[in-house]
Design a protein around this motif. Sequence first.
Motif, PDB file in Angstrom:
ATOM      1  N   MET A   1       0.834  -1.147   0.000  1.00  6.64           N
ATOM      2  CA  MET A   1       0.000   0.000   0.000  1.00  6.64           C
ATOM      3  C   MET A   1       0.897   1.234   0.000  1.00  6.64           C
ATOM      4  SD  MET A   1      -1.961   1.917   2.917  1.00  6.64           S
ATOM      5  CE  MET A   1      -0.361   1.902   3.572  1.00  6.64           C
ATOM      6  N   VAL A   2       0.523   2.251  -0.781  1.00  2.76           N
ATOM      7  CA  VAL A   2       1.325   3.477  -0.909  1.00  2.76           C
ATOM      8  C   VAL A   2       0.594   4.628  -0.212  1.00  2.76           C
ATOM      9  CG1 VAL A   2       2.358   5.128  -2.520  1.00  2.76           C
ATOM     10  CG2 VAL A   2       2.299   2.694  -3.084  1.00  2.76           C
ATOM     11  N   THR A   4      -0.579   8.262   0.072  1.00  5.12           N
ATOM     12  CA  THR A   4      -0.826   9.287  -0.950  1.00  5.12           C
ATOM     13  C   THR A   4      -1.212  10.645  -0.379  1.00  5.12           C
ATOM     14  OG1 THR A   4      -3.139   8.583  -1.144  1.00  5.12           O
ATOM     15  CG2 THR A   4      -1.552   7.593  -2.679  1.00  5.12           C
ATOM     16  N   ARG A  11       4.564  10.152   2.587  1.00  9.17           N
ATOM     17  CA  ARG A  11       3.946  10.222   1.260  1.00  9.17           C
ATOM     18  C   ARG A  11       4.872   9.604   0.213  1.00  9.17           C
ATOM     19  NH1 ARG A  11       2.916  15.062  -2.863  1.00  9.17           N
ATOM     20  NH2 ARG A  11       1.493  13.932  -4.210  1.00  9.17           N
ATOM     21  N   GLU A  14       5.869   2.951   0.032  1.00 12.85           N
ATOM     22  CA  GLU A  14       5.069   1.731   0.022  1.00 12.85           C
ATOM     23  C   GLU A  14       5.294   1.011   1.344  1.00 12.85           C
ATOM     24  OE1 GLU A  14       4.235  -2.185  -2.729  1.00 12.85           O
ATOM     25  OE2 GLU A  14       5.462  -0.537  -3.496  1.00 12.85           O
ATOM     26  N   THR A  47      -4.427   6.614   1.257  1.00 10.83           N
ATOM     27  CA  THR A  47      -3.617   5.609   0.582  1.00 10.83           C
ATOM     28  C   THR A  47      -4.048   5.446  -0.867  1.00 10.83           C
ATOM     29  OG1 THR A  47      -5.042   3.704   1.012  1.00 10.83           O
ATOM     30  CG2 THR A  47      -3.516   4.353   2.780  1.00 10.83           C
ATOM     31  N   ASP A  48      -3.260   4.650  -1.604  1.00 15.26           N
ATOM     32  CA  ASP A  48      -3.624   4.376  -2.988  1.00 15.26           C
ATOM     33  C   ASP A  48      -4.833   3.453  -3.086  1.00 15.26           C
ATOM     34  OD1 ASP A  48      -2.267   2.163  -1.987  1.00 15.26           O
ATOM     35  OD2 ASP A  48      -1.254   1.727  -3.877  1.00 15.26           O
ATOM     36  N   ARG A  49      -5.325   2.970  -1.961  1.00 14.39           N
ATOM     37  CA  ARG A  49      -6.514   2.126  -1.938  1.00 14.39           C
ATOM     38  C   ARG A  49      -7.783   2.928  -1.677  1.00 14.39           C
ATOM     39  NH1 ARG A  49      -4.221  -3.218   1.254  1.00 14.39           N
ATOM     40  NH2 ARG A  49      -2.382  -3.441  -0.058  1.00 14.39           N
ATOM     41  N   GLU A  52      -9.612   8.593  -5.450  1.00 12.70           N
ATOM     42  CA  GLU A  52      -8.602   9.443  -6.080  1.00 12.70           C
ATOM     43  C   GLU A  52      -8.640  10.846  -5.492  1.00 12.70           C
ATOM     44  OE1 GLU A  52      -6.859  10.291 -10.459  1.00 12.70           O
ATOM     45  OE2 GLU A  52      -7.905   8.484  -9.920  1.00 12.70           O
TER      46      GLU A  52
END
Length: 85
Positions: A1-2, A4, A11, A14, A47-49, A52
């Motif tokens: 997970m990144v 964001t 930021r 991962e 997160t990237d999950r 947007e």
Amino acid sequence: MVVTHPFHPLRGEELPVLFSARMKGVLVFVCESDGGKRRVSLPQSWTDRGPEAMPDRFAVDGLTAARALVDALASRLSDDTEDAR
């Protein structure tokens, strides 16, 4: 997970997810950081999950409400100053 979130110190990094949980109705990921030395809890939206990110930080409705609040406070301060005379 990144990660964001634009202002989070991790930021762009991962991180391995240890587990996820719901806290106050929000999905949160508990991740390892610093090579397993620390644990970090991140809401899904950071997160990237998550959804947007929006390109604009301020919405017109929020700015309009903030302006109305500032105007009301300024008017109240002005009234208080006149009463003191």
